[in-house]
Design a protein around this motif. Structure first.
Motif, PDB file in Angstrom:
ATOM      1  N   GLN A   1      64.644  23.737  28.228  1.00  0.00           N
ATOM      2  CA  GLN A   1      63.384  24.487  28.221  1.00  0.00           C
ATOM      3  C   GLN A   1      63.358  25.851  29.058  1.00  0.00           C
ATOM      4  OE1 GLN A   1      59.855  23.492  27.768  1.00  0.00           O
ATOM      5  NE2 GLN A   1      60.394  22.060  26.092  1.00  0.00           N
ATOM      6  N   ALA A   2      64.148  25.494  30.283  1.00  0.00           N
ATOM      7  CA  ALA A   2      64.438  26.732  31.097  1.00  0.00           C
ATOM      8  C   ALA A   2      65.172  28.164  30.185  1.00  0.00           C
ATOM      9  CB  ALA A   2      65.253  26.552  32.143  1.00  0.00           C
ATOM     10  N   ALA A   3      66.195  27.561  29.472  1.00  0.00           N
ATOM     11  CA  ALA A   3      66.809  28.778  28.536  1.00  0.00           C
ATOM     12  C   ALA A   3      65.866  29.319  27.723  1.00  0.00           C
ATOM     13  CB  ALA A   3      67.703  27.881  27.586  1.00  0.00           C
ATOM     14  N   ARG A   4      64.714  28.595  27.104  1.00  0.00           N
ATOM     15  CA  ARG A   4      63.552  29.382  26.201  1.00  0.00           C
ATOM     16  C   ARG A   4      62.942  30.206  27.177  1.00  0.00           C
ATOM     17  NH1 ARG A   4      61.026  25.373  21.883  1.00  0.00           N
ATOM     18  NH2 ARG A   4      60.303  27.189  21.194  1.00  0.00           N
ATOM     19  N   GLU A   5      62.722  29.883  28.129  1.00  0.00           N
ATOM     20  CA  GLU A   5      61.808  30.500  29.185  1.00  0.00           C
ATOM     21  C   GLU A   5      62.572  32.117  29.774  1.00  0.00           C
ATOM     22  OE1 GLU A   5      58.152  31.524  31.095  1.00  0.00           O
ATOM     23  OE2 GLU A   5      58.646  30.205  29.378  1.00  0.00           O
ATOM     24  N   CYS A   6      63.848  31.638  29.643  1.00  0.00           N
ATOM     25  CA  CYS A   6      64.717  32.963  30.327  1.00  0.00           C
ATOM     26  C   CYS A   6      64.563  33.826  29.325  1.00  0.00           C
ATOM     27  CB  CYS A   6      66.077  32.189  30.573  1.00  0.00           C
ATOM     28  SG  CYS A   6      66.102  31.496  32.193  1.00  0.00           S
ATOM     29  N   VAL A   7      64.711  33.448  27.966  1.00  0.00           N
ATOM     30  CA  VAL A   7      64.555  34.421  26.872  1.00  0.00           C
ATOM     31  C   VAL A   7      63.200  35.184  26.947  1.00  0.00           C
ATOM     32  CG1 VAL A   7      64.683  34.671  24.227  1.00  0.00           C
ATOM     33  CG2 VAL A   7      66.087  33.091  25.248  1.00  0.00           C
ATOM     34  N   ARG A   8      62.186  34.311  27.131  1.00  0.00           N
ATOM     35  CA  ARG A   8      60.793  35.134  27.074  1.00  0.00           C
ATOM     36  C   ARG A   8      60.673  35.993  28.274  1.00  0.00           C
ATOM     37  NH1 ARG A   8      55.615  34.782  29.005  1.00  0.00           N
ATOM     38  NH2 ARG A   8      56.158  33.554  30.556  1.00  0.00           N
ATOM     39  N   LEU A   9      61.326  35.676  29.477  1.00  0.00           N
ATOM     40  CA  LEU A   9      61.252  36.300  30.772  1.00  0.00           C
ATOM     41  C   LEU A   9      62.435  37.446  30.998  1.00  0.00           C
ATOM     42  CD1 LEU A   9      60.424  33.565  33.352  1.00  0.00           C
ATOM     43  CD2 LEU A   9      58.885  35.296  32.292  1.00  0.00           C
ATOM     44  N   ASP A  10      63.310  37.368  29.768  1.00  0.00           N
ATOM     45  CA  ASP A  10      64.313  38.461  29.868  1.00  0.00           C
ATOM     46  C   ASP A  10      65.178  38.348  30.969  1.00  0.00           C
ATOM     47  OD1 ASP A  10      66.220  40.358  28.862  1.00  0.00           O
ATOM     48  OD2 ASP A  10      65.082  42.119  29.842  1.00  0.00           O
ATOM     49  N   LEU A  11      65.477  37.014  31.586  1.00  0.00           N
ATOM     50  CA  LEU A  11      66.444  36.580  32.566  1.00  0.00           C
ATOM     51  C   LEU A  11      67.499  35.871  32.162  1.00  0.00           C
ATOM     52  CD1 LEU A  11      63.675  34.988  35.357  1.00  0.00           C
ATOM     53  CD2 LEU A  11      64.834  37.353  35.629  1.00  0.00           C
ATOM     54  N   PRO A  12      68.700  36.014  32.922  1.00  0.00           N
ATOM     55  CA  PRO A  12      70.051  35.413  32.617  1.00  0.00           C
ATOM     56  C   PRO A  12      69.979  34.148  33.163  1.00  0.00           C
ATOM     57  CG  PRO A  12      70.334  37.109  34.318  1.00  0.00           C
ATOM     58  CD  PRO A  12      68.974  37.268  33.919  1.00  0.00           C
ATOM     59  N   LEU A  13      70.597  33.201  32.500  1.00  0.00           N
ATOM     60  CA  LEU A  13      70.823  31.792  33.191  1.00  0.00           C
ATOM     61  C   LEU A  13      72.386  31.854  33.391  1.00  0.00           C
ATOM     62  CD1 LEU A  13      69.611  29.050  32.957  1.00  0.00           C
ATOM     63  CD2 LEU A  13      70.631  28.611  30.653  1.00  0.00           C
ATOM     64  N   GLN A  14      72.385  31.335  34.712  1.00  0.00           N
ATOM     65  CA  GLN A  14      73.699  31.025  35.199  1.00  0.00           C
ATOM     66  C   GLN A  14      73.929  29.553  35.001  1.00  0.00           C
ATOM     67  OE1 GLN A  14      73.805  32.129  39.150  1.00  0.00           O
ATOM     68  NE2 GLN A  14      73.951  34.222  39.231  1.00  0.00           N
ATOM     69  N   VAL A  15      75.227  29.156  34.330  1.00  0.00           N
ATOM     70  CA  VAL A  15      75.548  27.912  34.096  1.00  0.00           C
ATOM     71  C   VAL A  15      76.794  27.395  35.077  1.00  0.00           C
ATOM     72  CG1 VAL A  15      75.977  26.339  32.469  1.00  0.00           C
ATOM     73  CG2 VAL A  15      74.518  27.976  31.872  1.00  0.00           C
ATOM     74  N   HIS A  16      76.714  26.453  36.092  1.00  0.00           N
ATOM     75  CA  HIS A  16      77.910  25.878  36.683  1.00  0.00           C
ATOM     76  C   HIS A  16      78.638  25.079  35.550  1.00  0.00           C
ATOM     77  CE1 HIS A  16      80.150  23.896  39.852  1.00  0.00           C
ATOM     78  NE2 HIS A  16      80.393  23.287  38.773  1.00  0.00           N
ATOM     79  N   CYS A  17      79.996  25.702  35.420  1.00  0.00           N
ATOM     80  CA  CYS A  17      80.868  24.825  34.768  1.00  0.00           C
ATOM     81  C   CYS A  17      82.156  24.886  35.467  1.00  0.00           C
ATOM     82  CB  CYS A  17      80.959  25.549  33.188  1.00  0.00           C
ATOM     83  SG  CYS A  17      81.463  27.219  33.053  1.00  0.00           S
ATOM     84  N   GLY A  18      82.989  23.841  34.732  1.00  0.00           N
ATOM     85  CA  GLY A  18      84.423  23.565  35.403  1.00  0.00           C
ATOM     86  C   GLY A  18      84.335  23.192  36.817  1.00  0.00           C
ATOM     87  N   PHE A  19      85.029  23.457  37.804  1.00  0.00           N
ATOM     88  CA  PHE A  19      85.482  22.597  39.026  1.00  0.00           C
ATOM     89  C   PHE A  19      84.206  22.819  39.953  1.00  0.00           C
ATOM     90  CE2 PHE A  19      86.855  26.236  40.872  1.00  0.00           C
ATOM     91  CZ  PHE A  19      87.552  26.318  42.061  1.00  0.00           C
ATOM     92  N   GLY A  20      83.865  22.076  40.926  1.00  0.00           N
ATOM     93  CA  GLY A  20      82.902  21.888  41.725  1.00  0.00           C
ATOM     94  C   GLY A  20      82.970  20.728  42.686  1.00  0.00           C
ATOM     95  N   ASP A  21      82.190  20.203  43.360  1.00  0.00           N
ATOM     96  CA  ASP A  21      82.413  19.143  44.243  1.00  0.00           C
ATOM     97  C   ASP A  21      82.405  17.852  43.438  1.00  0.00           C
ATOM     98  OD1 ASP A  21      78.956  19.530  45.551  1.00  0.00           O
ATOM     99  OD2 ASP A  21      79.674  17.882  44.205  1.00  0.00           O
ATOM    100  N   PRO A  22      82.863  16.688  44.135  1.00  0.00           N
ATOM    101  CA  PRO A  22      82.968  15.600  43.288  1.00  0.00           C
ATOM    102  C   PRO A  22      81.877  14.990  42.543  1.00  0.00           C
ATOM    103  CG  PRO A  22      84.245  15.476  45.399  1.00  0.00           C
ATOM    104  CD  PRO A  22      83.111  16.601  45.596  1.00  0.00           C
ATOM    105  N   ASP A  23      80.629  15.548  43.076  1.00  0.00           N
ATOM    106  CA  ASP A  23      79.518  14.816  42.320  1.00  0.00           C
ATOM    107  C   ASP A  23      79.395  14.966  41.046  1.00  0.00           C
ATOM    108  OD1 ASP A  23      78.112  14.318  44.467  1.00  0.00           O
ATOM    109  OD2 ASP A  23      76.513  16.072  44.501  1.00  0.00           O
ATOM    110  N   GLU A  24      80.284  15.966  40.414  1.00  0.00           N
ATOM    111  CA  GLU A  24      80.391  16.320  39.053  1.00  0.00           C
ATOM    112  C   GLU A  24      81.477  15.364  38.235  1.00  0.00           C
ATOM    113  OE1 GLU A  24      81.093  20.233  37.718  1.00  0.00           O
ATOM    114  OE2 GLU A  24      82.906  20.247  38.703  1.00  0.00           O
ATOM    115  N   ASP A  25      81.416  15.197  37.087  1.00  0.00           N
ATOM    116  CA  ASP A  25      82.494  14.603  36.292  1.00  0.00           C
ATOM    117  C   ASP A  25      83.163  15.776  35.406  1.00  0.00           C
ATOM    118  OD1 ASP A  25      84.189  13.415  34.527  1.00  0.00           O
ATOM    119  OD2 ASP A  25      83.020  11.794  33.857  1.00  0.00           O
ATOM    120  N   LEU A  26      84.418  16.223  36.331  1.00  0.00           N
ATOM    121  CA  LEU A  26      85.026  17.540  35.591  1.00  0.00           C
ATOM    122  C   LEU A  26      85.400  17.153  34.041  1.00  0.00           C
ATOM    123  CD1 LEU A  26      85.863  20.211  36.389  1.00  0.00           C
ATOM    124  CD2 LEU A  26      88.222  19.159  37.100  1.00  0.00           C
ATOM    125  N   ALA A  27      85.368  16.200  33.741  1.00  0.00           N
ATOM    126  CA  ALA A  27      85.886  15.816  32.289  1.00  0.00           C
ATOM    127  C   ALA A  27      84.732  16.304  31.304  1.00  0.00           C
ATOM    128  CB  ALA A  27      86.223  14.464  31.991  1.00  0.00           C
TER     129      ALA A  27
END
Length: 385
Positions: free
Chosen positions: A223-249
């Motif tokens: 939903q946000a990605a579609r709104e970013c298109v409409r508003l002409d805003l870039p979307l940052q996406v965290h990927c790869g390593f971060g804190d252990p809350d995420e499953d890196l796999a």
């Protein structure tokens, strides 16, 4: 560092970079402790890691030497902290940031605490222009309780993003990788309604909402990605390593393919953050899809010698017109300073090797570095020159 790399650094010495992904500083004055400084150089949540293990990492050893040289003291941790705490905090912070040659900071305001600077306060404290990046999940969680149903929730999120854009925000960031898989799927409608009902129920006793799981996270992101298109805003996406809350796999950017190929997202600009150890996959995506950009941000100050290697591997496939500079630093000026210094050096070493091999000229390498440090972010975020 070789002569060519040093020449490149000299060539960028007047370039005031755009730090396209960072976080608020802790409001001073405060007395910095050893544990706090160590915490700035790890993603670990367990306090045992900074207490017992961070001092034995290459990243922290290098950071202490760099800070000691700036402070004019021995590189022992105790000496660095003692010297730092004797200085006027604003004068000290401004001196460190002057060394980073940072001209604009794009700040994820969703990762802050009660003792963090607001953006106006931070701009005054540092004398550096600040622009907001809206953290999607943090924003959406504040809108759950009042929403009648999932459609009303999405409508409120879209309206809030529009309001943020009007107020001056220049981008949106998702931390989907911390809460779910990055292999995007279109959620089943009945399941989506059920999961939203559970989320809303969780707030009935005054508890704060916490979005999690593929169903809600993916639906919100799409939903946000579609709104970013409409508003002409870039979307940052965290990927790869971060804190252990995420499953890196499950945090590879390859799962984001629907954002790059579905016609409803045509024109969307996606900035992949951190990326390591998936920096080669991210570089591939940058090389084949027009709207994809990437940074190495946290990789550079945290991965020791791997940071330079990652930069060289990234430039194997990622066009220099698609790589962005970011520190991903937070809370302490020292982290910004170390990240910025190491990033320029890693970039210089990677481009110097291309010069040495006759792949690019010295002038082309200078211009490539300028693109990474400032011009690419100006383009992606539609910043004024």
């Amino acid at each position: 560092m070789g002569a060519v790399a040093r020449d490149l650094l000299d060539g960028w010495s007047t370039v005031d970079a755009v730090d396209h992904h960072c976080h608020p500083l802790r409001r001073w004055p405060f007395t910095l402790t050893a544990l706090e400084l160590r915490s700035g150089f790890t993603e670990a949540l367990d306090p045992i890691i900074p207490a017992e293990h961070v001092p034995y990492t290459a990243a922290y050893a290098g950071a202490l030497k760099r800070l000691a040289a700036e402070l004019g003291c021995q590189s022992r941790e105790a000496d660095v902290i003692e010297r730092r705490n004797r200085l006027d905090p604003q004068t000290y912070a401004r001196a460190l940031f002057a060394s980073t040659r940072t001209g604009t900071m794009l700040v994820d305001t969703g990762f802050a605490s009660a003792d963090s600077f607001t953006l106006p306060e931070q701009e005054t404290a540092l004398g550096i222009k600040q622009r907001e990046i809206v953290r999607l999940e943090t924003l959406a969680e504040t809108l759950v309780k009042e929403a009648r149903d999932v459609d009303d929730w999405f409508s409120r999120v879209r309206f809030a993003l529009q309001a943020a854009r009007t107020a001056g925000a220049v981008g949106v960031k998702t931390i989907c990788a911390y809460r779910a898989s990055l292999v995007l799927t279109s959620p089943d409608r009945d399941h989506l309604e059920t999961e939203f009902g559970r989320l809303k129920l969780s707030t009935s006793d005054g508890n704060a909402a916490r979005i999690g799981g593929d169903t809600l996270c993916h639906a919100l992101l799409l939903q946000a990605a579609r709104e970013c298109v409409r508003l002409d805003l870039p979307l940052q996406v965290h990927c790869g390593f971060g804190d252990p809350d995420e499953d890196l796999a499950k945090a590879s950017p390859l799962g984001l393919r629907p954002l790059f190929v579905d016609p409803i997202f045509r024109g969307l600009r996606v900035a992949l953050l951190h990326c390591y150890p998936y920096h080669r996959e991210a570089a591939y995506l940058c090389g084949v899809f027009p709207g994809v950009y990437m940074d190495l941000s946290l990789t550079i100050p945290f991965a020791g010698l791997e940071g330079v290697r990652a930069m060289k591997e990234t430039l194997g496939l990622c066009p220099t017109s698609k790589l962005l500079y970011a520190s991903d630093a937070t809370r302490y000026p020292e982290v910004f300073f170390v990240a910025a210094s190491l990033h320029r050096e890693a970039l210089a070493e990677a481009l110097a090797e291309l010069v040495d091999r006759g792949i690019v000229s010295h002038a082309e390498a200078i211009e490539a570095g300028r693109r990474v440090l400032i011009e690419n972010s100006r383009h992606v975020y539609k910043l004024e020159s």
